[in-house]
Design an enzyme around this catalytic site. Structure first.
Site, PDB file in Angstrom:
ATOM      1  N   ARG A   1       6.787  -9.606   6.904  1.00 24.60           N
ATOM      2  CA  ARG A   1       6.171  -8.708   7.637  1.00 24.60           C
ATOM      3  C   ARG A   1       5.165  -9.270   7.548  1.00 24.60           C
ATOM      4  O   ARG A   1       3.973  -9.515   7.261  1.00 24.60           O
ATOM      5  CB  ARG A   1       5.777  -6.986   7.147  1.00 24.60           C
ATOM      6  CG  ARG A   1       5.559  -6.582   7.563  1.00 24.60           C
ATOM      7  CD  ARG A   1       6.001  -4.909   7.270  1.00 24.60           C
ATOM      8  NE  ARG A   1       4.763  -4.829   5.737  1.00 24.60           N
ATOM      9  CZ  ARG A   1       5.021  -3.448   5.000  1.00 24.60           C
ATOM     10  NH1 ARG A   1       6.129  -2.246   5.571  1.00 24.60           N
ATOM     11  NH2 ARG A   1       3.461  -2.716   4.248  1.00 24.60           N
TER      12      ARG A   1
ATOM     13  N   ASP B   1      -0.893   6.365   1.620  1.00 29.07           N
ATOM     14  CA  ASP B   1      -1.187   5.275   2.362  1.00 29.07           C
ATOM     15  C   ASP B   1       0.180   4.668   3.159  1.00 29.07           C
ATOM     16  O   ASP B   1       0.084   3.407   3.072  1.00 29.07           O
ATOM     17  CB  ASP B   1      -0.425   4.912   1.026  1.00 29.07           C
ATOM     18  CG  ASP B   1       0.794   5.652   0.564  1.00 29.07           C
ATOM     19  OD1 ASP B   1       0.978   6.970   0.318  1.00 29.07           O
ATOM     20  OD2 ASP B   1       1.906   5.214   0.205  1.00 29.07           O
TER      21      ASP B   1
END
Ligand code: AMP
Ligand code: MG
Length: 546
Positions: free
Chosen positions: A189, A290
């Site tokens: 990613r 988060d």
């Protein structure tokens, strides 16, 4: 982003690990002996200055898995680390979450189209246990969820919505046990950064013993995201309008480079992101602190899905029993998350402005009070553009573009009310409206008959001279509809990747042009990519799949 010269092997920095050792846990790979590269995003690789051919080599595969390459002297990725962060999960605070199955390999420096260079994170998900893996959790990821993230994040990017990007999916050759045995996979990613609200919550916990960590994190965040927050996804400049930027008054108030400035910039970026999600019917599904970046990039595609029927209360996630993260609640929940961000910044706000704790709360609140205005501006700009209604031009900078007229706003409000009542598909309705403008007479009527909109509303909307080309450029026609994603992922799990690649191609060219419509060329795509899911009695349910 421009293409930097290809390097073999790539050189990575360790800016995060060097600047914030208290938030960076060193990580050592356990090599996968039977790994194979399943998908490589060659265009993104080139944008990052990587040589796709090299990435496809054995050494390239080892690089993408964070494993040392043989044949090269020394380490080429200085300090792979898993990142520490806290998080409010469904409203409950978990002090130590962190990357339980992910690793920041390092950063690569890329040149943007404006000539500025930025550091971009290279991040691996599913590479195994880390210091933050809890209990018996395996640190692994399954193929289905990694392919979902690849597909949806690349679709979001193509729609011009800030997001992390997907560089590669690797089959690890291992079986991962979830509800059933599944193929293991790693997602590579890419993001402008992986700093989250939770990163600041973690640093805030250290304030009493190590106040420098929060200070360093603020400095690091500002250095990675200077003044104007940009993202890898800034590809559609007209969608909706401009990027967030610093308000002139903030500069004159001396806010620049402070915690208050960061809070304001994140509030602005996230308000815009929420509007962009709503304009395409995206439901993130797990907006825990988060999973909220300070870059304004969409991150962590777990139980995400797209609406087929417009309904604010839609919640697809199996674990969100209260509908906390339902479609229409997303902008409100983001404000709640920003309040947690502000709380984490309070000691710095107090220190930097020389006020008491109560004074710091007042200062933070003065920024948070701006959020509704930021959101409604972004929403009206976004949905107004989607309806072909151009904002009234002014001489002011892009972030203070004049709001739509009161009459235009009421057209928007009535439009949404009719969608909500009818549960029609937002993107189908927008496409039918745009197509109707390209026709006259009976043909126009035929398009409009596919919408639930009243004749009175249509007349009002047309009186504002909506621009069909703006609508077609803005509104995606091909999105990763839930049933298509499921079909592609289940085929992929049995080793058949054709459906995935066809869907990926469809959703990464999401809009149609007037020329394509006039010539009847449907981008050679099967019409199934436009359609909503076949009607069933069972609601669509998503699972985290971790
Ligand atoms: P997510 O729902 O993916 O945002 O993850 C929430 C938290 O759970 C993060 O701290 C993850 O690192 C952790 N986590 C999720 N899946 C796993 C796994 N398979 N092994 C270890 N930690 C995990
Ligand atoms: Mg997460």
């Amino acid at each position: 982003m421009s293409t930097a010269s290809a390097q073999t092997p790539p050189q990575l920095t360790s800016l995060f690990a060097d600047a914030l050792p208290d938030l960076a846990a060193p990580w050592s790979p356990v090599p996968f002996s039977n790994a194979t590269l399943l998908i490589l995003n060659e265009n993104l690789a080139r944008d990052l200055g990587f040589d796709p051919q090299w990435l496809r080599s054995d050494d390239g595969l080892r690089f993408l898995l964070g494993e040392s390459t043989s044949g090269h002297s020394g380490s080429i990725w200085p300090h792979p680390v898993s990142q520490a962060y806290s998080g409010h999960q469904f409203g409950n605070f978990s002090p130590v979450l962190g990357d339980g199955r992910a690793v920041l390999l390092g950063e690569v420096t890329v040149e943007q189209s404006d000539g500025a260079t930025v550091a971009v994170d290279i991040h691996l998900k599913g590479t195994g246990r880390t210091q933050f893996s809890r209990g018996a959790s395996d640190g692994r990821a399954c193929l289905g969820p990694m392919l979902r993230e690849y597909l949806v994040s690349e679709a979001m990017h193509a729609m011009g919505i800030p997001t992390t990007r997907a560089l590669a999916v690797i089959l690890t050759g291992e079986t991962v046990l979830r509800r059933r045995p599944e193929p293991g996979a790693v997602l590579v990613r890419v993001a402008r950064s992986h700093l989250r609200i939770g990163s600041f919550q973690y640093a805030r916990m250290l304030w009493d013993s190590k106040p420098q960590v929060l200070t360093d994190l603020l400095d690091f965040a500002l250095s990675r995201h200077p003044l104007r927050f940009s993202s890898l996804s800034g590809c559609s400049p007209e969608y909706p309008h401009g990027q967030p930027s610093t308000r002139d008054e903030d500069r004159s108030l001396g806010m620049e480079g402070t915690a208050l400035h960061l809070l304001d910039t994140v509030a602005r970026a996230q308000a815009k992101l929420m509007a962009q999600w709503l304009c395409v019917g995206f439901v993130h599904g797990v907006m825990n602190t988060d999973n909220v970046t300070i870059s304004g990039e969409t991150i962590d595609y777990g139980p995400c899905a797209f609406l087929d029927a417009f309904d604010s209360s839609t919640c697809f996630s199996s674990i969100d029993a209260q509908g906390r993260y339902a479609f229409g609640r997303q902008p409100h929940v983001m404000l709640w998350n920003l309040q947690r961000f502000a709380e984490a910044l309070l000691p710095l706000i107090g220190q930097q402005t020389g006020v008491t704790a109560a004074g710091a709360v007042d200062k933070a609140n003065s920024i948070l009070l701006r959020y509704p205005e930021y959101f409604s501006h972004a929403w009206q700009s976004g949905i107004g553009t989607a309806l072909g209604l151009a904002p009234i031009p002014t001489n002011r900078s892009s972030d203070t573009t004049a709001p739509l007229s009161a009459s235009q706003v009421s057209v928007i409000d009535e439009f949404i009310a009719q969608l909500e009542n009818s549960h029609a598909d937002l993107l189908h309705v927008l496409n039918a409206l745009a197509r109707s403008l390209l026709e006259t007479g009976e043909k126009r009527k035929a398009h409009l008959s596919h919408t639930p909109l009243s004749t009175r509303w249509i007349e009002r909307w047309i009186s504002h001279n909506p621009d069909p080309e703006l609508m077609l450029r803005t509104n995606p026609v091909y999105i990763p509809r839930n049933h298509l994603v499921e079909e592609a992922l289940s085929a992929a799990e049995s080793g058949e990747m054709e459906a995935f690649h066809k869907l990926l191609k469809a959703v990464t060219e999401p809009c149609e042009t007037p020329g394509q419509i006039r010539s009847g060329v449907d981008k050679e795509k099967e019409s199934k990519y436009r359609e909503t899911a076949p009607k069933t009695d069972a609601p669509y349910i998503t699972y985290c799949g971790t």
